[in-house]
Enzyme design. Structure first.
Site, mmCIF file in Angstrom:
data_model
loop_
_atom_site.group_PDB
_atom_site.id
_atom_site.type_symbol
_atom_site.label_atom_id
_atom_site.label_comp_id
_atom_site.label_asym_id
_atom_site.label_seq_id
_atom_site.Cartn_x
_atom_site.Cartn_y
_atom_site.Cartn_z
ATOM 1 N N HIS A 163 -2.878 -43.206 -1.030
ATOM 2 C CA HIS A 163 -1.586 -43.702 -0.552
ATOM 3 C C HIS A 163 -0.707 -42.578 -0.002
ATOM 4 C CE1 HIS A 163 1.588 -46.481 0.019
ATOM 5 N NE2 HIS A 163 1.409 -47.231 -1.050
ATOM 6 N N GLU A 221 -9.711 -56.852 15.388
ATOM 7 C CA GLU A 221 -10.917 -57.309 16.080
ATOM 8 C C GLU A 221 -11.919 -56.173 16.195
ATOM 9 O OE1 GLU A 221 -13.203 -60.109 17.620
ATOM 10 O OE2 GLU A 221 -11.097 -60.660 17.866
#
Length: 462
Positions: free
Chosen positions: A175, A407
């Protein structure tokens, strides 16, 4: 007024397999495809305290042109290419002895890449919306081919094939390198490289844009922040004091409450209806009404078995993207952590009896508080106190991050979700697999508190 789909409100209680029977086939390190500069990268005060890994799993159905071995090969090559602009992900965390701050050493040490297989088909592992603890098997905790003195990678990928030809792409990313928005953009760039296209997004990795002022100027109170009891940046996963909240060991029930798009619209209409007689600056958004609904249920369930104190104050925390709120704004492509924790506080009596619009207004005001000067004050507070967000509970939203919209050459994920751990002080919001505007609310509470939470969840929707 929207209609309530009561069937959609029922908690999801599937019986997923507790063991996905995953076999690790091989692991390796992936390096940038071109020579990158050796350098150290400054980490902001937001980055400093987030030294823990966030694990996410993306599920893909079988594709006629991309078998799992072909995907693994293409993904590995794309990862090598994207590590040229994302050279910091191939580095390692180190502590600067002069400043006593964590930095990223861009040393081309590589990211982890694991190939594995499961004995199940994708359809056999159950409802993907239900965060099965066995999903942890879809992303390794560490690499087994590192030398004892090697530092762990900041990023690991695991490609797990299912017997149906589908597969899961698990990621573990520290993170400190960035937030959820940063991770989404990283995956978009990874997908573009897999398709042999230019980068989808040009990076901004200048973390000095969120450096503290000199001298620090704390101009606002920050009741949602507390000082850390451990050295800033130390891996909190290996410390007695975990990040954000205390997390005592106790038996917790685990349920998901599904809100359809109609349910969310109904909450928004109820909030708007109350503003016809009272002026308000509240932004009645889907997130604000859902966060308010969850806040009421969580706060009032805490005092189960008739022990409710109407005067007890409850504080909810939630993240706000500050990129567009700074002056000048941070570029949307800023790669570091660019979110601040907002908060709203109310007495339990007000949460139980108060009008919905006023409670939504409190949540809205918490986000509106995040101005440029407030954000700079919070950054400077971190410089002075080395602290971390702390509160009664946090609403962590993955609802609109859009991981499932990325995508790839082999298509979009059927579903993307975090690998979660049961904690009573963190409530997760994440998207629905069918209803694009619906949301799933993941709750972990002791049995008696869960009963109260569930009753209130339906009561406040009626």
């Amino acid at each position: 007024m929207g209609t309530l789909d009561h069937e959609s409100l029922s908690p999801i209680n599937p019986s997923p397999p507790p063991d996905l029977k995953v076999t690790l086939q091989h692991s390796s390190l992936v390096f940038p495809s071109q020579q990158t500069a050796t350098k150290s990268i400054f980490l902001s005060n937001f980055d400093q305290v987030l030294n823990f890994n966030v694990k996410t799993v993306h599920f893909f159905p079988a594709h006629p042109e991309f078998s799992p071995p072909a995907v693994a090969e293409k993904l590995k090559a794309a990862l090598s290419k994207v590590l040229v602009p994302y050279d910091f992900l191939a580095g390692r965390l180190k502590r600067n002895q002069d400043t006593d701050r964590l930095e990223i050493d861009c040393n081309r040490a590589g990211v982890g890449f694991v190939v594995a297989s499961s004995e199940y088909s994708l359809d056999e592992i159950g409802d993907l919306v239900y965060p099965n603890p066995a999903f942890r098997q879809l992303i390794v905790q560490s690499l087994d081919n590192l030398e004892p003195h090697d530092l762990p990678p900041l990023c690991i990928f695991q490609l797990t094939s299912f017997k149906c030809g589908g597969f899961a792409m698990g990621t573990s990313i520290n993170h400190a390198t960035g937030d959820g928005l940063s991770s989404k953009k990283f995956l978009e760039n990874l997908a573009s490289q897999a398709a042999d296209k230019p980068l989808a997004i040009t990076l901004c990795n200048n973390r000095h844009l969120l450096a503290a002022r000199s001298p620090p100027q704390v101009t606002f109170p920050h009741p949602d922040l507390v000082e850390l009891k451990i050295p800033v940046g130390e891996d909190q996963n290996q410390n007695q004091n975990p990040p954000v909240f205390a997390c005592p060991n106790e038996d917790l029930d685990f349920k998901i409450f599904r809100l359809s798009s109609a349910d969310v619209s109904s909450l928004k209409e109820k909030a708007k209806a109350g503003t016809t007689t009272a002026p308000t600056k509240a932004k009645i958004t889907g997130f604000n009404v859902v966060a308010t609904h969850v806040w009421r249920c969580k706060a009032l369930s805490r005092d189960a078995a008739g022990r409710r104190d109407p005067d007890r104050l409850s504080t909810v925390l939630y993240a706000v993207d500050i990129r567009p709120r700074l002056r000048p704004p941070l570029p949307p492509s800023y790669t570091g952590n660019g979110v601040l924790t907002a908060y709203a506080t109310a007495a339990c009596k007000e949460l139980e009896e108060g009008p919905l619009w006023r409670l939504v207004e409190m949540v809205s005001e918490g986000a509106a508080r995040m101005t440029d000067e407030y954000a700079r004050s919070a950054i400077d507070w971190g410089e002075v106190h080395k602290g971390f967000p702390h509160g009664e509970f946090l609403v962590s939203s993955w609802w609109r991050l859009g991981f499932a919209q990325v995508e790839y050459p082999w298509g979009k994920p059927r579903y993307s979700c975090p690998v979660v751990y049961r904690r009573k002080d963190i409530i997760l919001l994440f998207p629905d697999i069918v209803d694009a505007d619906g949301v799933n609310v993941l709750v972990a509470l002791p049995t008696e508190e869960m009963k109260v939470f569930q009753n209130l969840f339906y009561k406040f929707l009626a």
